[in-house]
Enzyme design. Structure first.
Site, short mmCIF file in Angstrom:
data_model
loop_
_atom_site.label_atom_id
_atom_site.label_comp_id
_atom_site.label_asym_id
_atom_site.label_seq_id
_atom_site.Cartn_x
_atom_site.Cartn_y
_atom_site.Cartn_z
CD GLN A 73 -2.76 -0.99 2.57
OE1 GLN A 73 -2.75 -1.87 3.40
NE2 GLN A 73 -3.47 0.11 2.72
CG HIS A 74 0.28 3.35 2.43
ND1 HIS A 74 -1.06 3.65 2.54
CD2 HIS A 74 0.53 2.43 3.41
CE1 HIS A 74 -1.59 2.98 3.55
NE2 HIS A 74 -0.66 2.21 4.10
CG ASP A 229 0.11 -5.42 1.10
OD1 ASP A 229 1.31 -5.55 1.36
OD2 ASP A 229 -0.61 -4.55 1.64
O1 LIG Z 1 1.68 0.09 4.87
C1 LIG Z 1 1.15 -0.99 5.04
C2 LIG Z 1 -0.26 -1.06 5.51
O2 LIG Z 1 -0.80 0.23 5.84
C3 LIG Z 1 1.94 -2.25 4.78
O3 LIG Z 1 1.21 -3.39 5.20
C4 LIG Z 1 2.27 -2.35 3.31
O4 LIG Z 1 1.06 -2.60 2.60
C5 LIG Z 1 3.36 -3.37 3.01
O5 LIG Z 1 2.93 -4.64 3.27
P1 LIG Z 1 3.92 -5.93 3.27
O6 LIG Z 1 4.94 -5.75 2.19
O7 LIG Z 1 4.54 -6.00 4.63
O8 LIG Z 1 3.00 -7.08 2.99
#
Ligand SMILES: O=C(CO)[C@@H](O)[C@H](O)COP(=O)(O)O
Ligand SMILES: Nc1ncnc2c1ncn2[C@@H]1O[C@H](COP(=O)(O)OP(=O)(O)O)[C@@H](O)[C@H]1O
EC number: 2.7.1.17
Length: 469
Positions: A73-74, A229
């Protein structure tokens, strides 16, 4: 020749791309592959594309009728007028825009103004803060930016471009809700907030309905909307009311589907949307699986040996505590923090206690997330443990006592990819609901007798002592 329909899910997360191919009706995983990403907090999106091409290069997508992307995300992906990437994407775990988050919070009138607007207390992870950083620190790059996307948006468009099916850039509710300029409560963009951050308006992707297709490649493969994700993982698990997911990947996340947008001005829980039209209140830490990797490195052992050592130690690690903020921390919002080992004595200075303190410290930070959901009147009846570190024997054994809830470990699978594949099957079917893929349980761990409150209290006291929280 099999007559079953195959669908694919892509997990384009922080450390790697995982490709999962499933039977569209049953959800059975029939093929998987993975390829690594650079270990950086700013990455050229072409590296994600290369990882996807590597992981899917072995014919794994042969016969696949639909595909979707679950992405970290983000991340801020900025394109020019010709849709070329202007600079490396700043990822969710890049903390350089923490100052921008504080500035934007003040400029809009404080925390409650942002929670009212988009359900978020700003931290450096969120896309809107990265846009402010870009405008302030790289004006030449900022001047060239015409459009901003998220990692899953860019990958979805790239797959369609590669398949001669690209029509326009798209996103979904789930991932849009993590930008800081789209509201899960109203379902609308807040481009005034994007303009506040960046100084001018930018093109943003169309937000698709949960099962709407983003397009089709020239050979007929449907490309679904995709999602963030964690939203993908939620969709990949057949969650029941009272289920809370704890994901232990690069990030540690705690989340559960919810019927309405939550408001948490403490910032512990973000008011995200999910991938089905509901909501996904979520707590996220910057430190999770890699705390264990770091502890194993300090001890000069592999992860299996770290597990054995941690399980040899007693609960509480003989009084040794680890605040696991090895990469700074997002929740609590301590971007400049470092890890702290506390309570070290000649008696407890053993490899087993260090291993135990690493597992307990990493989990204690996530216990705060489960408790924050409880504070939002979310029922927590069992914890579903997923992500790479869910494979840890020590994590599985220690978690129930700290979470004060039974722990269920679903059959090991890449649940972000499974969820994306389920979204692809849903879009392909045109049905009102996603296909009913059941939850396959690998093991369950009950809450043991005994009291671990001393571990949690020691962690909270150390947090207060070190960071005044
Ligand atoms: O920033 C967040 C949720 O707000 C993280 O969960 C990212 O989405 C990365 O996820 P992973 O790579 O750890 O699955
Ligand atoms: N048995 C294990 N014990 C602890 N950590 C593990 C184990 N297996 C994998 N990991 C960790 O899981 C992480 C990868 O998890 P994953 O969910 O794929 O991450 P992401 O989705 O953030 O890319 C790596 O840091 C890896 O070291």
């Amino acid at each position: 020749m099999s007559d079953r329909t195959l669908v694919a899910g892509i997990d384009s997360s922080t450390q790697s791309t995982k490709v999962v191919v499933c039977d569209a009706e049953s959800g059975d995983v029939v093929r998987t592959a993975r390829a690594p990403h650079p270990d950086r907090t700013e990455v050229d999106p072409e590296r994600w594309w290369e990882a996807y091409r590597t992981a899917s290069g072995s014919g794994i997508l042969e016969g696949v009728s639909a595909i979707a992307v679950g992405g970290q995300q983000h991340g801020m992906v900025v394109l020019d007028e010709q849709d070329a990437v202007v600079r490396d994407a700043l990822l969710w775990n890049d903390t350089r825009s923490a100052g921008a988050a504080a500035d934007l919070t003040r400029e809009l009138g404080g925390v409650s103004a942002w929670v009212d607007a988009v359900g978020l207390v700003l931290v450096g992870s969120f896309t809107v803060t990265k846009l402010r950083w870009l405008a302030q620190h790289e004006p030449d790059h900022a001047a060239r930016v015409a459009r901003v996307l998220l990692p899953h948006d860019w990958m979805t468009g790239r797959i369609l471009q590669h398949g001669n099916g690209f029509e326009r850039w798209t996103t979904d509710r789930g991932d849009a809700s993590g930008t800081g300029y789209w509201s899960a409560a109203t379902g609308d963009y807040r481009l005034d907030l994007l303009e506040l951050a960046f100084g001018r308006r930018l093109a943003v992707p169309e937000v698709l309905a949960p099962s709407a297709p983003a397009g089709r490649t020239s050979d007929g493969m449907l490309v679904a909307a995709g999602t963030g994700d964690n939203m993908g993982a939620a969709l990949g698990l057949a969650l029941s009311p009272g289920d809370v997911v704890v994901s232990l990947g690069t990030s540690g996340t705690v989340f559960t589907p919810h019927d309405h947008a939550i408001r948490d001005e403490s910032g512990a829980v973000a008011g995200f949307a999910d991938a089905t039209g509901r909501h996904l209140p979520l707590m996220c830490t910057l430190n999770a699986a890699r705390v264990l990797t770091a502890a194993a490195g300090m001890l000069g052992v592999d992860l299996d040996t770290l597990d054995r050592l941690a399980l040899e130690a007693d609960s509480g690690a003989g009084g040794l505590s680890l605040l696991p903020y090895l990469d700074g921390e997002r929740t609590p919002d301590l971007p400049l923090a470092t890890g702290t080992l506390s309570g070290l004595t000649r008696t407890n200075a053993t490899p087993a206690n260090l291993a135990r303190a690493a597992v307990e410290g990493m989990l204690c930070n996530l216990v705060a997330g489960v408790d924050a959901l409880r504070d939002q009147s979310v029922r927590v009846e069992r914890v579903l443990l997923i992500g790479g570190a869910a494979a840890s024997r020590a994590v599985r054994a220690i978690a129930p006592a700290l979470f004060r809830a039974p722990v269920v470990v679903p059959r090991p699978a890449e649940y972000v990819g499974v969820g994306a594949a389920r979204q692809a099957a849903w879009a392909l079917s045109g049905a009102a609901q996603p296909p009913a893929w059941g939850l396959r349980v690998d093991s369950e761990y009950q809450v043991p007798a005994g009291d671990t409150s001393d571990v949690l209290e020691r962690y909270a006291a150390l947090l207060a002592q070190m960071h005044g929280r």
